[in-house]
Design an enzyme around this catalytic site. Structure first.
Site, PDB file in Angstrom:
ATOM      1  N   ASP A  51       5.908   1.095  11.840  1.00  0.00           N
ATOM      2  CA  ASP A  51       4.684   0.408  11.404  1.00  0.00           C
ATOM      3  C   ASP A  51       4.624  -1.043  11.877  1.00  0.00           C
ATOM      4  O   ASP A  51       3.600  -1.702  11.685  1.00  0.00           O
ATOM      5  CB  ASP A  51       4.554   0.460   9.873  1.00  0.00           C
ATOM      6  CG  ASP A  51       4.102   1.835   9.403  1.00  0.00           C
ATOM      7  OD1 ASP A  51       3.743   2.677  10.239  1.00  0.00           O
ATOM      8  OD2 ASP A  51       4.105   2.062   8.168  1.00  0.00           O
ATOM      9  N   CYS A 103      -3.897  13.087  13.174  1.00  0.00           N
ATOM     10  CA  CYS A 103      -4.471  11.764  13.011  1.00  0.00           C
ATOM     11  C   CYS A 103      -4.220  11.009  14.305  1.00  0.00           C
ATOM     12  O   CYS A 103      -3.549  11.514  15.207  1.00  0.00           O
ATOM     13  CB  CYS A 103      -3.904  11.031  11.805  1.00  0.00           C
ATOM     14  SG  CYS A 103      -2.312  10.331  12.078  1.00  0.00           S
ATOM     15  N   ARG A 138      -8.117  -0.726   5.818  1.00  0.00           N
ATOM     16  CA  ARG A 138      -7.306   0.301   5.149  1.00  0.00           C
ATOM     17  C   ARG A 138      -5.970  -0.269   4.680  1.00  0.00           C
ATOM     18  O   ARG A 138      -5.350   0.293   3.779  1.00  0.00           O
ATOM     19  CB  ARG A 138      -7.009   1.471   6.102  1.00  0.00           C
ATOM     20  CG  ARG A 138      -8.165   2.401   6.345  1.00  0.00           C
ATOM     21  CD  ARG A 138      -7.708   3.563   7.207  1.00  0.00           C
ATOM     22  NE  ARG A 138      -6.407   4.022   6.787  1.00  0.00           N
ATOM     23  CZ  ARG A 138      -5.401   4.327   7.598  1.00  0.00           C
ATOM     24  NH1 ARG A 138      -5.554   4.261   8.886  1.00  0.00           N
ATOM     25  NH2 ARG A 138      -4.250   4.728   7.126  1.00  0.00           N
ATOM     26  N   LYS A 188       0.842  -1.214   0.000  1.00  0.00           N
ATOM     27  CA  LYS A 188       0.000   0.000   0.000  1.00  0.00           C
ATOM     28  C   LYS A 188       0.868   1.251   0.000  1.00  0.00           C
ATOM     29  O   LYS A 188       0.619   2.189  -0.759  1.00  0.00           O
ATOM     30  CB  LYS A 188      -0.894  -0.020   1.248  1.00  0.00           C
ATOM     31  CG  LYS A 188      -1.490   1.305   1.645  1.00  0.00           C
ATOM     32  CD  LYS A 188      -2.312   1.183   2.903  1.00  0.00           C
ATOM     33  CE  LYS A 188      -1.590   1.463   4.187  1.00  0.00           C
ATOM     34  NZ  LYS A 188      -1.354   2.888   4.500  1.00  0.00           N
ATOM     35  N   ASN A 189       1.901   1.261   0.855  1.00  0.00           N
ATOM     36  CA  ASN A 189       2.707   2.475   0.980  1.00  0.00           C
ATOM     37  C   ASN A 189       3.649   2.680  -0.205  1.00  0.00           C
ATOM     38  O   ASN A 189       4.272   3.738  -0.319  1.00  0.00           O
ATOM     39  CB  ASN A 189       3.512   2.457   2.287  1.00  0.00           C
ATOM     40  CG  ASN A 189       2.623   2.770   3.480  1.00  0.00           C
ATOM     41  OD1 ASN A 189       1.439   3.075   3.312  1.00  0.00           O
ATOM     42  ND2 ASN A 189       3.178   2.694   4.673  1.00  0.00           N
ATOM     43  N   ARG A 216       1.465  14.950  13.054  1.00  0.00           N
ATOM     44  CA  ARG A 216       1.941  14.721  11.695  1.00  0.00           C
ATOM     45  C   ARG A 216       1.915  15.961  10.806  1.00  0.00           C
ATOM     46  O   ARG A 216       1.145  16.053   9.842  1.00  0.00           O
ATOM     47  CB  ARG A 216       1.157  13.573  11.048  1.00  0.00           C
ATOM     48  CG  ARG A 216       1.327  12.289  11.810  1.00  0.00           C
ATOM     49  CD  ARG A 216       0.632  11.137  11.171  1.00  0.00           C
ATOM     50  NE  ARG A 216       1.369  10.558  10.074  1.00  0.00           N
ATOM     51  CZ  ARG A 216       1.036   9.411   9.476  1.00  0.00           C
ATOM     52  NH1 ARG A 216      -0.007   8.749   9.883  1.00  0.00           N
ATOM     53  NH2 ARG A 216       1.751   8.939   8.488  1.00  0.00           N
TER      54      ARG A 216
HETATM   55  C1  UD1 Z   1       4.983   7.084   6.006  1.00  0.00           C
HETATM   56  C2  UD1 Z   1       4.103   5.858   5.958  1.00  0.00           C
HETATM   57  C3  UD1 Z   1       3.693   5.458   7.370  1.00  0.00           C
HETATM   58  C4  UD1 Z   1       4.923   5.265   8.238  1.00  0.00           C
HETATM   59  C5  UD1 Z   1       5.841   6.492   8.184  1.00  0.00           C
HETATM   60  C6  UD1 Z   1       7.158   6.292   8.912  1.00  0.00           C
HETATM   61  C7  UD1 Z   1       2.973   6.098   3.830  1.00  0.00           C
HETATM   62  C8  UD1 Z   1       1.699   6.365   3.126  1.00  0.00           C
HETATM   63  N1  UD1 Z   1       2.921   6.184   5.174  1.00  0.00           N
HETATM   64  O1  UD1 Z   1       4.202   8.128   6.579  1.00  0.00           O
HETATM   65  O2  UD1 Z   1       2.967   4.241   7.290  1.00  0.00           O
HETATM   66  O3  UD1 Z   1       4.532   5.069   9.577  1.00  0.00           O
HETATM   67  O4  UD1 Z   1       6.134   6.793   6.795  1.00  0.00           O
HETATM   68  O5  UD1 Z   1       7.817   5.179   8.421  1.00  0.00           O
HETATM   69  O6  UD1 Z   1       3.970   5.781   3.226  1.00  0.00           O
HETATM   70  N2  UD1 Z   1       7.168  14.929   9.959  1.00  0.00           N
HETATM   71  C9  UD1 Z   1       7.256  16.274  10.211  1.00  0.00           C
HETATM   72  N3  UD1 Z   1       7.089  17.143   9.166  1.00  0.00           N
HETATM   73  C10 UD1 Z   1       6.835  16.710   7.902  1.00  0.00           C
HETATM   74  C11 UD1 Z   1       6.755  15.330   7.650  1.00  0.00           C
HETATM   75  C12 UD1 Z   1       6.917  14.447   8.712  1.00  0.00           C
HETATM   76  O7  UD1 Z   1       7.483  16.696  11.344  1.00  0.00           O
HETATM   77  O8  UD1 Z   1       6.693  17.547   6.995  1.00  0.00           O
HETATM   78  C13 UD1 Z   1       7.325  13.972  11.075  1.00  0.00           C
HETATM   79  C14 UD1 Z   1       6.036  13.179  11.337  1.00  0.00           C
HETATM   80  O9  UD1 Z   1       5.140  13.886  12.140  1.00  0.00           O
HETATM   81  C15 UD1 Z   1       6.576  11.928  11.987  1.00  0.00           C
HETATM   82  C16 UD1 Z   1       7.919  11.733  11.294  1.00  0.00           C
HETATM   83  O10 UD1 Z   1       8.276  13.004  10.735  1.00  0.00           O
HETATM   84  O11 UD1 Z   1       6.775  12.167  13.357  1.00  0.00           O
HETATM   85  C17 UD1 Z   1       7.893  10.678  10.193  1.00  0.00           C
HETATM   86  O12 UD1 Z   1       6.945  11.043   9.213  1.00  0.00           O
HETATM   87  P1  UD1 Z   1       7.096  10.611   7.704  1.00  0.00           P
HETATM   88  O13 UD1 Z   1       8.343   9.843   7.484  1.00  0.00           O
HETATM   89  O14 UD1 Z   1       6.823  11.806   6.847  1.00  0.00           O
HETATM   90  O15 UD1 Z   1       5.870   9.609   7.560  1.00  0.00           O
HETATM   91  P2  UD1 Z   1       4.710   9.628   6.481  1.00  0.00           P
HETATM   92  O16 UD1 Z   1       5.267   9.865   5.129  1.00  0.00           O
HETATM   93  O17 UD1 Z   1       3.596  10.481   6.952  1.00  0.00           O
END
Ligand code: UD1
Length: 418
Positions: free
Chosen positions: A304, A116, A396, A22-23, A121
């Site tokens: 995850d 969420c 999901r 999915k990811n 996030r």
């Molecule tokens: C993706 C995965 C999710 C997984 C996560 C970490 C998808 C669709 N989802 O989520 O399943 O748990 O990677 O492996 O691929 N952050 C910020 N600012 C930003 C972006 C992120 O502070 O602009 C923080 C987030 O709040 C979190 C951390 O960075 O604490 C990791 O987030 P990120 O790696 O971006 O995860 P996702 O891409 O949302």
């Protein structure tokens, strides 16, 4: 609302085939927007998040047709540049369309995802780097409104290796004349998969598998057929379910290297695991030891798979410590596991699991996707019939969950709700 009835303790046996990730498919689906040529994607998993992303694509004007296990997308006639709150609030990954819309249409309006269940996030890393690339961004009435005349080839360094930001920025840079460099890029296998997909479409991304990605702008993209990697988190879940029930199973259609850290951790705990090309075999173990694990960006232990590991720790006759470093509120499975008889104490972002307490069935509730997977593992190991409510969270992210578990011999039944 549907619920799941799981009778335990279960013994699993046989083979389970892992679905495409999915990811990996969520950003690949967003990347469809970049091209005006047909894109054929193979074995897209039948999951709620994927359906939401496809709905968003159709609202943007992407033509979608299905032929067996191949779904064809054609974004030749995009008619909108807006991802509405209604859709984005149900799935954060909608933010992935921001980069591709800017690259293709020079404008995008995407609802802010909001918080969420597992944390606030933010998307600041996405936005500040799109600005460095030349986008003008305003936050207006809950929406990100972005415009760009032409992206500039810049050298950016992410303040944290965010998976989503790396993907968004890589997609945004596909047509940028010159070379865009993304440093401190995330290393997750899904990033490599997106880069490989973009290259198959005719983009030029190099540095794949490293934390420094180079994107050389191209003028156009071509028709492509692509199949994403297997889901390493789904595989980790079945792996831990097998170990928690001391069962022997074979997990197929996934690259074991994508689970290196998980497999190493489980082996150190005493699990018996063998890997081969696209296959992971789990054998019965003698006695398991506890673990002391911190979640970290890839190649570290994945956040995850933290909830599933925690469920496994509950059935081990030893103490374990699990620290969550990626998301601030990712322990909602803990009170539910306690309802099943687990002994877990939370201190800040660390869970101390006493282990060795027999789990017994109770009604429990899913709170987020991976927390729900933890409840399935615990319910398989527990004595009696556990009723798991709110399983829409599982729908999901886990394709054919009951069929796969039943195929492995588990006693699982879905009860349809209203
Ligand atoms: C993706 C995965 C999710 C997984 C996560 C970490 C998808 C669709 N989802 O989520 O399943 O748990 O990677 O492996 O691929 N952050 C910020 N600012 C930003 C972006 C992120 O502070 O602009 C923080 C987030 O709040 C979190 C951390 O960075 O604490 C990791 O987030 P990120 O790696 O971006 O995860 P996702 O891409 O949302």
């Amino acid at each position: 609302m549907d619920k799941l009835l799981v009778s335990g303790p279960s013994k699993l046996a046989g083979k389970v085939s892992i679905s495409r990730a999915k990811n990996a498919y969520l950003p690949i689906l967003a990347a469809v927007i970049l091209s005006d040529k047909p894109i054929h994607l193979v074995n897209i998993p039948d999951l709620q998040d994927i359906k939401t992303m496809i709905k968003l694509l159709t609202m943007l004007g992407v033509d979608v047709s299905v032929n067996g296990n191949v779904t064809t997308f054609n974004a030749k006639n995009l008619k909108s540049h807006e991802a509405t709150y209604d859709l984005v609030k149900t799935m954060r990954a909608s933010i992935f369309v921001l980069g591709p819309l800017l690259a293709r249409l020079n404008k995008a309006k995407v609802s802010l995802p909001g918080g969420c269940a597992i944390g606030t996030r933010p998307i600041d890393i996405h936005l500040e780097n799109l600005e460095k690339m030349g986008a003008r961004i305003e936050l207006e009435a809950g929406y990100v409104e972005a415009h760009v005349d032409q992206f500039k080839p810049v050298h950016i360094t992410l303040s944290f290796p965010s998976v989503g930001a790396t993907e968004n920025l890589m997609m945004a840079a596909v047509f940028t004349k010159g070379e865009t460099i993304i440093e401190n890029a995330a290393l997750e296998p899904e990033i490599d998969d997106l880069a490989n997909f973009l290259n198959a479409m005719g983009a030029k991304v190099s540095g794949i598998g490293t934390s420094k990605l180079h994107v050389h702008g191209v003028d156009s993209l071509k028709e492509v057929t692509y199949e994403a990697i297997g889901d390493r988190i789904e595989a980790s879940t079945y792996l831990m379910a097998a170990i928690a029930t001391n069962s022997e199973i074979e997990i197929t259609d996934v690259n074991p290297e994508h689970l290196d850290f998980v497999i190493d951790t489980l082996k150190k705990m005493g699990a018996k695991i063998e890997t081969a090309d696209k296959t992971i075999k789990v054998f019965k173990h003698e006695k398991l030891k506890g673990c002391n694990i911190d979640t970290a960006p890839f190649p570290g232990f994945p956040t995850d798979a933290q909830a599933q590991l925690l469920a496994l720790c509950c059935v081990i006759d030893a103490g374990s410590i699990v620290t969550e470093n990626i998301f601030e509120n990712r322990f909602m499975h803990v009170p539910e596991l306690v309802r099943l008889g687990a002994d877990i104490k939370l201190k800040g972002n660390t869970a101390f699991i006493s282990g060795g307490r027999p789990l017994k069935s109770a009604p429990v509730m899913c709170t987020d996707l991976r927390a729900s997977a933890a409840l399935i593992i615990a319910a398989l190991a527990a004595t009696g019939e556990t009723e798991i409510q709110r399983i829409y969270h599982l729908d999901r992210g886990y394709e054919k969950l009951e069929q796969k578990l039943i195929g492995l011999g588990a006693n699982v039944r879905r009860v349809k709700g209203n």
